[in-house]
Design an enzyme around this catalytic site. Structure first.
Site, PDB file in Angstrom:
ATOM      1  CD  GLU A   1      -0.587  -8.051  -5.070  1.00 45.77           C
ATOM      2  OE1 GLU A   1      -0.634  -8.020  -3.875  1.00 45.77           O
ATOM      3  OE2 GLU A   1       0.002  -6.835  -5.581  1.00 45.77           O
TER       4      GLU A   1
ATOM      5  NE  ARG B   1      25.318  -4.848 -11.466  1.00 46.61           N
ATOM      6  CZ  ARG B   1      25.260  -6.068 -10.717  1.00 46.61           C
ATOM      7  NH1 ARG B   1      26.412  -6.214 -10.050  1.00 46.61           N
ATOM      8  NH2 ARG B   1      24.083  -6.689 -10.267  1.00 46.61           N
TER       9      ARG B   1
ATOM     10  CE  LYS C   1       5.326  -3.460  -3.686  1.00 46.60           C
ATOM     11  NZ  LYS C   1       4.422  -3.296  -2.705  1.00 46.60           N
TER      12      LYS C   1
ATOM     13  CB  SER D   1      -1.097  -0.151   1.179  1.00 47.47           C
ATOM     14  OG  SER D   1      -1.834  -1.160   1.190  1.00 47.47           O
TER      15      SER D   1
ATOM     16  N   GLY E   1      16.830 -14.051  -1.111  1.00 45.56           N
ATOM     17  CA  GLY E   1      17.767 -14.928  -1.964  1.00 45.56           C
ATOM     18  C   GLY E   1      18.894 -14.001  -2.533  1.00 45.56           C
TER      19      GLY E   1
ATOM     20  CB  ALA F   1       0.339   3.805  -8.151  1.00 47.75           C
TER      21      ALA F   1
END
Length: 431
Positions: free
Chosen positions: A225, A405, A201, A198, A369, A203
């Site tokens: 999603e 990077r 992201k 919320s 990860g 939008a």
């Protein structure tokens, strides 16, 4: 048809015994040998190589140790070296071993797929595409070097296109200040946008996607999603400056209908593709992107969101962190092989809620990860009014670039016009 060649394996091992320096040039791995004793012998050769010792019958015998009789004894090692009249064909023997290994692996993988059964044709196609990609990745030549003369001429072509042909220097984000920090999203890069639920992201993703479409890029959105109609609600609200709740309910005012229809026609002109299938695997995503890239070379890929991607059947009983790590490295490979930017949203763990300063950091990436390692840029979204009702920064979102990077890190601020799901540069909005 044979899926192995004992003769080629014997010749390769015998060549290394005759000329030990060949172990430093070899591109083989132990698992690529079919014959079990040959795997053991090659593993021992690798062990000796790692310790920078010379490979001969004595060192091999000592390294193999108690398993020496399992591989045929010292006599078999001696016969290996005597069976090769010349080491001149070593590369050809290596090639045969690698090709046989790829054939075995491909055959066994396809056999496993058909034995397990596929849920639908798309899943089957993606699994087969994964096998094809594995074989292609491992069946490359050994000459990877590019002479600098070729490299600098390629560099000239890129710079010339940017200077004289107006070719964009990467895909823009929704904010100028963020562009200045990131240097835009470049081809072959993996870019992570992470935040708690919320915060904005999705939008932000849609704002970027529309902007990229207006720049002439083809945009692929994988929405794991949210169904596509909800994405259209949000894009139309932002494009037309119409309150999102009225778009969703359909209760548009009379004066908004013209704005709505004009906005629809403008959005329809953009080259944006949406795949809203839930539960997609990384293999299915890579297959879809590769297919789209063939007909749309100027491509950018958005994924909402990374932790909803499945790693495939091989991860059904394995650690979730390993699976997410495999997915993030696959997304990076996808960016490189398709020469396009990949932008993936990511969820943050609840650990951020337990600190006094709620601004996210790398350790907050959920099921992280290898995400931190694979990503070229990592940007966190932070909204102070999400946690502090008394803040002076109402509707302000901080974009915290924590990894870049190929450039600098820093923070850019944007205004979030929540009713419209729209972002605007802070300074220009204030002006």
């Amino acid at each position: 048809m044979s899926y192995y060649s004992l003769e080629a394996e014997q010749a390769a091992l015998g060549s290394i015994i005759l000329q030990p320096d060949l172990i430093y040039e070899s591109i083989l791995t132990a698992e690529e040998f079919y014959h079990g004793p040959h795997q053991t012998i090659f593993e021992s050769m690798e062990f000796i190589r790692e310790r920078e010792k010379k490979i001969d019958l004595v060192s091999l015998t000592m390294s193999i140790g108690e398993k020496i009789q399992d591989v045929g004894g010292v006599d078999y090692l001696s016969r290996l070296s005597q069976s090769v009249p010349t080491v001149a064909n070593f590369l050809e023997h290596e090639k045969i071993i690698k090709e046989k290994y790829l054939l075995r692996t491909g055959f066994n993988s396809m056999k496993a797929i058909f034995n397990d059964g596929a849920d639908d044709p798309n899943t089957l196609a993606a699994e087969l595409m994964g096998i094809a990609e594995f074989i292609e990745d491992h069946n490359r030549g050994t000459d990877y070097f590019k002479h600098i003369k070729d490299g600098v001429m390629q560099h000239f072509d890129v710079i010339n296109d940017k200077k004289y042909n107006g070719k964009p220097n990467g895909a823009s984000t929704a904010g100028k200040d963020l562009d200045d920090i990131t240097g835009k999203w470049k081809p072959q890069t993996l870019n992570i946008i992470a935040a708690r639920p919320s915060v904005g992201k999705t939008a932000f993703l849609l704002n970027n996607a529309v902007r990229n479409g207006k720049e002439g890029l083809t945009v692929a959105i994988f929405s794991l999603e949210m169904p596509d109609l909800q994405l259209y609600d949000r894009m139309i609200s932002a494009e037309c400056n119409i309150d999102g709740s009225r778009i969703e309910s359909g209760q548009l005012r009379d004066e908004e209908w013209e704005t709505y229809t004009i906005g629809l026609s403008e959005l329809a002109k953009l080259d944006i593709y949406i795949d809203d299938r839930p539960g997609l695997s990384i293999q299915e995503i890579r297959a879809a992107v590769r297919k789209l890239k063939k007909k749309c070379p100027d491509l950018i890929v958005y994924i909402d969101y990374l932790q909803l991607i499945k790693g495939g059947k091989k991860f059904s009983n394995r650690n979730r962190n390993d699976e997410v790590g495999y997915i993030s490295s696959s997304l990076k490979q996808m960016a490189r092989e398709n020469d396009c930017p990949v932008v993936a949203l990511a969820q943050l763990s609840r650990s951020v809620e337990q600190r006094q300063d709620k601004r996210p950091m790398m350790s907050d990436l959920r099921e992280s990860g290898n995400i931190e390692q694979d990503a070229d840029t990592i940007t966190f979204l932070y909204r102070d009014d999400y946690y502090n009702a008394e803040t002076e920064k109402k509707n302000i979102i901080e974009f915290i670039v924590s990894k870049n990077r190929n450039g600098r890190t820093g923070t850019a601020e944007m205004v979030n016009l929540k009713n419209y799901g729209k972002f605007a540069d802070y300074e220009r909005y204030q002006g």
